[in-house]
Design an enzyme around this catalytic site. Structure first.
Site, PDB file in Angstrom:
ATOM      1  N   GLU A 265       9.198  -3.126   5.179  1.00  0.00           N
ATOM      2  CA  GLU A 265       9.910  -2.338   4.164  1.00  0.00           C
ATOM      3  C   GLU A 265      10.385  -3.236   3.022  1.00  0.00           C
ATOM      4  O   GLU A 265      11.490  -3.075   2.485  1.00  0.00           O
ATOM      5  CB  GLU A 265      11.104  -1.582   4.777  1.00  0.00           C
ATOM      6  CG  GLU A 265      10.794  -0.794   6.039  1.00  0.00           C
ATOM      7  CD  GLU A 265       9.884   0.403   5.805  1.00  0.00           C
ATOM      8  OE1 GLU A 265       9.573   0.716   4.619  1.00  0.00           O
ATOM      9  OE2 GLU A 265       9.457   1.030   6.794  1.00  0.00           O
ATOM     10  N   ALA A 266       9.520  -4.168   2.626  1.00  0.00           N
ATOM     11  CA  ALA A 266       9.904  -5.167   1.624  1.00  0.00           C
ATOM     12  C   ALA A 266      10.135  -4.556   0.248  1.00  0.00           C
ATOM     13  O   ALA A 266      10.718  -5.204  -0.634  1.00  0.00           O
ATOM     14  CB  ALA A 266       8.826  -6.255   1.539  1.00  0.00           C
ATOM     15  N   GLN A 267       9.689  -3.327   0.060  1.00  0.00           N
ATOM     16  CA  GLN A 267       9.925  -2.682  -1.247  1.00  0.00           C
ATOM     17  C   GLN A 267      11.419  -2.512  -1.530  1.00  0.00           C
ATOM     18  O   GLN A 267      11.824  -2.423  -2.682  1.00  0.00           O
ATOM     19  CB  GLN A 267       9.224  -1.310  -1.306  1.00  0.00           C
ATOM     20  CG  GLN A 267       9.843  -0.209  -0.448  1.00  0.00           C
ATOM     21  CD  GLN A 267       9.337  -0.204   0.981  1.00  0.00           C
ATOM     22  OE1 GLN A 267       8.627  -1.113   1.397  1.00  0.00           O
ATOM     23  NE2 GLN A 267       9.690   0.832   1.750  1.00  0.00           N
TER      24      GLN A 267
ATOM     25  N   GLY B 166       0.836  -1.190   0.000  1.00  0.00           N
ATOM     26  CA  GLY B 166       0.000   0.000   0.000  1.00  0.00           C
ATOM     27  C   GLY B 166       0.870   1.238   0.000  1.00  0.00           C
ATOM     28  O   GLY B 166       2.101   1.143  -0.054  1.00  0.00           O
TER      29      GLY B 166
ATOM     30  N   GLY C 220      -0.652   1.828   7.306  1.00  0.00           N
ATOM     31  CA  GLY C 220      -0.778   0.909   8.429  1.00  0.00           C
ATOM     32  C   GLY C 220      -0.079  -0.417   8.220  1.00  0.00           C
ATOM     33  O   GLY C 220      -0.378  -1.397   8.903  1.00  0.00           O
TER      34      GLY C 220
END
Ligand SMILES: [Zn+2]
Length: 243
Positions: A109-111, A31, A36
């Site tokens: 923070e997998a991006q 998202g 959240g």
């Protein structure tokens, strides 16, 4: 609202898990900023640990001295800080070698993961039956998928767009992240590693030591991202009153 951390199938006792070869999953929740994600990550961890399972939390770009996943609602949990060079498969195996159980992995923070690291997560799921829950931003301030996000969308077993809790200033759901430099929205530049939970600097506060500029992020609806409007006053760059 359904609980995304509850698997569709019954979870066997953690100790039997590898012997029973229960299918593990790679799940990705994504998202915009402030939606959240970190709160959901900590909720998933809580629900899993309550079932007697043992988890490892990893994050990236955390600015605090002690790496942790923290949410705006005040929850936080210690985490392992990783960087693009970290082999996530080896990370889990080293925990096993130390006699520590890792039944599931929470990745915040997998991006910022590299595509190779996402493939390592998939290997942990398929070869080692570790459940992986990854949480990350969908797009960067140029409205392009982050590399880690793209790879997760490609290979994850399950992808969920997080119900948007954050609104654009106009009241519509906020979908896109805007980078604001000295009060003006910018659309080019490097993708800088900034944690989702990094505090927004106060107006005038210098956030980029290299340039001395005030840099922060603001979530906008698509229309206002296209228009570059950061607030209700149709003022030009540098004239915006940002709260
Ligand atoms: Zn808007």
């Amino acid at each position: 609202m359904s609980d995304p951390s509850v698997p569709l199938t019954a979870v066997p006792a953690a100790g039997d898990r590898r012997r029973a070869l229960a299918p593990a999953h790679l799940r990705f929740f994504h998202g915009p900023m402030d939606c959240g994600k970190s709160t959901l990550a900590l909720q998933v961890d809580h629900n899993q640990s309550r079932q007697g399972r043992s988890g490892l939390l990893v994050t990236q770009g955390d600015r605090s001295a002690e790496p942790r996943i923290s949410s705006r609602v005040g929850l936080s949990r210690d985490a392992v800080e990783v960087d693009p060079a970290t082999d996530l498969t080896l990370l889990v195996r080293s925990h096993w070698a130390d006699g520590r159980r890792v039944d599931y992995l929470i990745v915040d923070e997998a991006q910022f993961l590299t595509p190779e690291q996402v493939d390592q997560l998939a290997e942990l799921v398929d070869a080692s039956h570790v459940d992986v829950y990854a949480f990350g931003l969908t797009t960067d301030f140029r409205t392009r998928l982050f590399p880690g996000t793209q790879r997760l969308l490609e290979v994850a077993d399950d992808v969920q767009r997080i119900q948007v809790e954050v609104l654009c200033w106009c009241g519509l759901p906020g979908l896109l992240n805007a980078r604001v430099v000295d009060g003006a929205m910018v659309r080019s530049g490097a993708t800088v590693v900034v944690a989702d939970t990094a505090p927004t600097p106060a107006p005038g506060e210098t956030d980029d030591p290299a340039t001395g500029s005030d840099v922060h992020y603001q979530v906008l609806c698509r229309r206002h991202h296209v228009l570059g409007q950061l607030g209700p006053t149709a003022a030009g760059p540098g004239q915006l009153a940002l709260s």
